[in-house]
Design an enzyme around this catalytic site. Structure first.
Site, short mmCIF file in Angstrom:
data_model
loop_
_atom_site.label_atom_id
_atom_site.label_comp_id
_atom_site.label_asym_id
_atom_site.label_seq_id
_atom_site.Cartn_x
_atom_site.Cartn_y
_atom_site.Cartn_z
N GLU A 50 -1.40 1.53 6.79
CA GLU A 50 -1.79 1.00 5.48
C GLU A 50 -2.02 -0.51 5.51
O GLU A 50 -2.79 -1.04 4.72
CB GLU A 50 -0.74 1.35 4.43
CG GLU A 50 -0.72 2.83 4.04
CD GLU A 50 0.20 3.66 4.93
OE1 GLU A 50 0.65 3.17 5.99
OE2 GLU A 50 0.45 4.82 4.56
N PHE A 112 11.89 11.65 -2.83
CA PHE A 112 11.28 11.49 -1.52
C PHE A 112 10.07 10.55 -1.61
O PHE A 112 9.22 10.70 -2.48
CB PHE A 112 10.83 12.86 -0.99
CG PHE A 112 10.10 12.77 0.33
CD1 PHE A 112 10.75 12.31 1.47
CD2 PHE A 112 8.76 13.12 0.42
CE1 PHE A 112 10.08 12.20 2.68
CE2 PHE A 112 8.08 13.01 1.64
CZ PHE A 112 8.74 12.56 2.76
N GLN A 113 10.02 9.59 -0.72
CA GLN A 113 8.95 8.57 -0.67
C GLN A 113 8.83 7.80 -1.98
O GLN A 113 7.74 7.43 -2.40
CB GLN A 113 7.61 9.19 -0.27
CG GLN A 113 7.63 9.69 1.18
CD GLN A 113 6.26 9.95 1.76
OE1 GLN A 113 5.34 10.36 1.07
NE2 GLN A 113 6.12 9.71 3.05
N LYS A 162 2.23 10.93 -9.76
CA LYS A 162 1.47 12.12 -9.37
C LYS A 162 1.13 13.02 -10.56
O LYS A 162 0.03 13.56 -10.64
CB LYS A 162 2.26 12.91 -8.32
CG LYS A 162 1.44 14.01 -7.68
CD LYS A 162 2.14 14.61 -6.48
CE LYS A 162 1.24 15.65 -5.82
NZ LYS A 162 1.89 16.26 -4.65
N MET A 477 0.65 -20.86 20.06
CA MET A 477 1.01 -21.90 19.11
C MET A 477 2.52 -22.13 19.13
O MET A 477 2.99 -23.26 19.02
CB MET A 477 0.53 -21.53 17.70
CG MET A 477 0.58 -22.67 16.72
SD MET A 477 -0.36 -24.12 17.27
CE MET A 477 -1.95 -23.83 16.47
#
Lengths: 577, 164
Positions: A50, A112-113, A162, A477
């Protein structure tokens, strides 16, 4: 006709003119993915993580000026986007991120999630919404695009549970929205503009300093006209490169920590500073107490909170850069006052002396590839016409220093947040938006592996990006700072056990090249650019000890630049204005 | 310097956390923050007490204005204004002498005893923060059982108003 929330979401994107959405499916987003499957108008790009989706949408947005769109699921789908959202937020990139959420009736139950998306993203978005009522869905998405793209742009998150995506309602997409609490100022105050022009025209040692606001506000033409009308020196920030043509003689290069000697000295000595669409970032100003000690500061910005945040402005002008610059041009033309030619000529003579130092100059080698040389060759071969994305570190600075951007939206890098892993996924968004253009990612072996999985996305969608890996086996760097400020204690900056990048590229279905001789650099680049059908991963084995010069160290002012050692004498002989 | 800032916001869930989040993210002080809906149920009114130099206060008001849900705000301290705070306080009242003392102090400060047991008084007191602080001082720490303060709410004096 009634549509489901999922269908409405996709219809809104279509009606908003969205071409591509970058995303990754998952449980809470499945209704939306189902609606996506049943239409042809909005194209979905399946990334491999993602974070990659947000950077790709970001690259798309930066290179087109249109908002980037992301679609992910709840929980880890959301937390993985946070780095990309924060990257877009710091650089004010318009982006709309649609996130699935667990069903309304289990929000707060540690489902969940489940993650508190609005809470997690709040500090790094321009605004966010949780949609609780399907009849508000279309209007909320319209608001999200409106907020993301107007005023000072930025990312907006729309979190959709959802169950909302399964409910049905009549679909009406509003043509426009009016938010009473959000009315960005567009036009500058005429009195302030008049004062600004007056100050500019009486300047003896003026500098025009511009940032990402010129690019975001499509104000490059107006800026170019104003600078040429006045004949004053112009410097760009890292985010502002391409806002003024880099090959123009009035351009004095990038300023700040790794900017040109001439731009930083000019900043220090100037008596009038016109800042447009720039936010006086610490990498630009150096030590604030030593910043522009002689200057009257005019600050033009669409965001009032940018003005006088770090450096007090004598003449603040709030509004859009494009409109304000237009009015300034008219005002300069109409004014009886003209720039003081003698003073300006004198000022240019001083600047040209600084410029003659060639502060970016490096020592070419026959033995080992210098990173600067690779960027210079890329510039030559593409005639300055490529889109260049970068990651973060030395390679980013070399790219900014040696690729001369004459056009806006060609230089795409994470300036504010400094996100390693940005370059490759950003290049995907750029290449999708500009299928026929040459797109190069200048990266290093540290940054590239942070989002290396996106090579797989590049294969799936035939994106012939030129990956230029400046591989010095160090986090360059970090190593440079350790050399300068930590007595060469190279704590964890050496990259041991690197992959064989050629085989890695090949295993992802791309072309891998390893280049370790300066004489082979040009041919490799030519071959990669000429092949517009495949992604080339060019692993350039570069000098391990090369440093980015010049440099303003922490706590130092513009006039205290750290130069490449062999240029130090010239620095000492600098004439104070 | 202490500033009292009055804010009119959209009455949306999460609006308060945007304000408090802004203050913690940017390291600004909050002395008190109170919020409640107004006669227009789409709007909330917030009164925030903070302190900082002029440049910090300028940034605070700019950053607050930048929040999408902030409709309007006013730094009340820039003009004449009225501030009030309410306190509910439980004090010891178990002996006759303390019962009388507590009642007298409450009257002097124009408080009201709103609940009584044989050992405790609960007093309601309204005023500006100074008055409330003074009352607490007068009561003496040893007599105080529990203190609840609402935080400051404020409004401009005269014809000025923060009407949308």
């Amino acid at each position: 006709m009634e549509l489901t929330g999922a269908e409405i979401t996709i219809r809104c994107l279509r009606d908003e003119g969205v071409e591509y959405i970058f995303g990754y499916p998952g449980g809470a987003a499945l209704h939306i993915y189902d609606a996506l499957h049943r239409q042809q108008e909005v194209m979905h790009i399946l990334v491999r993580h993602e974070q990659g989706a947000t950077h790709a949408a970001d690259g798309y947005a930066r290179s087109t000026g249109k908002p980037g769109v992301v679609l992910v699921t709840s929980g880890p789908g959301v937390t993985n986007t946070v780095t990309g959202i924060a990257t877009a937020y710091m650089d004010s990139i318009p982006m709309v991120v649609i996130t699935g959420q667990v069903p309304s009736n289990v929000i707060g139950q540690d489902a969940f999630q489940e993650v508190d998306t609005v809470g997690v993203t709040r500090p790094c978005v321009k605004h966010n919404f949780l949609v609780k009522d399907i009849t508000k869905l279309a209007e909320t998405i319209k608001k999200a695009f409106h907020i993301a793209t107007t005023g000072k742009p930025g990312p907006v998150v729309v979190d959709i549970p959802k169950d909302i995506t399964a409910q049905k309602t009549e679909y009406i997409y509003p043509d426009s929205v009016n938010i009473r609490s959000y009315q960005p100022t567009r036009r500058g105050h005429p009195k302030q503009i008049k004062k600004a022009v007056q100050a500019l025209l009486t300047a003896q040692r003026p500098v025009i300093y511009t940032g990402g606001g010129i690019i975001l506000g499509d104000a490059h033409e107006e800026l170019t006209e104003l600078v040429r009308l006045l004949g004053y020196p112009c410097t760009n920030t890292l985010m502002g490169l391409g806002g003024y043509p880099a090959t123009d003689p009035l351009f004095i290069g990038m300023l700040g920590m790794h900017g040109t000697y001439e731009s930083n000295m000019a900043m220090h000595d100037c008596d009038v500073l016109l800042a447009v669409g720039a936010r006086f970032d610490d990498r630009v100003t150096g030590e604030l107490a030593k910043f522009c000690p002689y200057a009257k500061i005019i600050h033009v910005d669409v965001d009032p909170s940018s003005i006088s945040k770090n450096v007090p402005a004598s003449i603040p002008v709030v509004g859009e850069a494009k409109l304000i610059l237009k009015e300034m041009i008219e005002s300069v033309k109409a004014s009886e006052l003209k720039p003081d030619d003698a003073a300006i000529k004198n000022w240019w003579q001083t600047i040209d002396k600084w410029r003659a130092l060639d502060s970016f100059g490096y020592d070419q080698s026959d033995e080992v590839i210098k990173p600067q040389y690779v960027v210079e060759k890329l510039y030559e071969l593409t005639q300055g016409d490529a889109f260049v994305t970068s990651d973060v570190g030395q390679h980013q600075m070399f790219a900014a220093q040696f690729y001369k951007f004459d056009y806006p939206r060609r230089w795409i890098n994470s300036g504010g947040l400094g996100t390693m892993g940005f370059g490759l996924p950003a290049a995907m968004g750029v290449q999708l938006a500009h299928p026929d253009a040459t797109v190069a990612t200048i990266t290093g072996e540290g940054s590239i592996v942070m989002c290396i999985q996106e090579l797989s996305t590049c294969l799936q969608y035939d994106l012939p990006i030129n990956v230029i890996n400046l591989n010095n086996r160090y986090l360059g760097m970090v190593r440079q700072w350790q050399e300068f400020f930590y007595e060469r204690r190279y704590s964890h900056s050496y990259m041991d056990a690197l992959p064989d990048f050629v085989k890695l590229a090949e295993s992802f279905g791309h072309v891998g090249l390893r280049i370790d001789k300066p004489g082979d650099v040009e041919d490799a680049l030519k071959q990669a650019i000429a092949d517009t059908g495949r992604l080339y991963f060019m692993d350039f084995v570069t000098d391990q000890t090369e440093n980015v010069y010049p440099m303003i160290a922490a706590g130092k002012g513009h006039h205290e630049m750290h130069l490449k050692p062999d240029k130090v004498d010239a620095h000492d002989q600098r004439e104070l204005a | 310097m202490r500033h009292v800032i009055s804010i009119v916001m959209e009455n949306e869930p999460g609006a308060l956390s945007r304000v408090s989040g802004l203050f913690s993210a940017r390291g600004y002080n909050i002395e008190s923050l109170i919020v409640a809906p107004t006669e227009d149920h789409t709007l909330s009114r917030m009164t925030l007490v903070t302190s900082g130099s002029d440049s910090v206060i300028e940034q605070i008001t700019k950053q607050l204005n930048k929040l999408i849900e902030v409709v309007k705000l006013q730094d009340l301290t820039e003009n004449r204004f009225i501030e009030r705070e309410m306190m509910l306080i439980k004090v010891k009242a178990h002996e006759n002498t303390t019962r009388e003392e507590m009642m007298r102090l409450s009257e002097i400060f124009r408080g009201r005893i709103i609940d009584v047991t044989d050992t405790v008084y609960t007093i309601e007191l309204t005023g500006n923060s100074n008055k409330i602080d003074s009352f607490l001082e007068a009561l003496g720490e040893k007599n105080i059982i529990e203190v609840v303060r609402t935080g400051v709410s404020g409004i401009a004096r005269g014809n000025r108003s923060l009407k949308i």
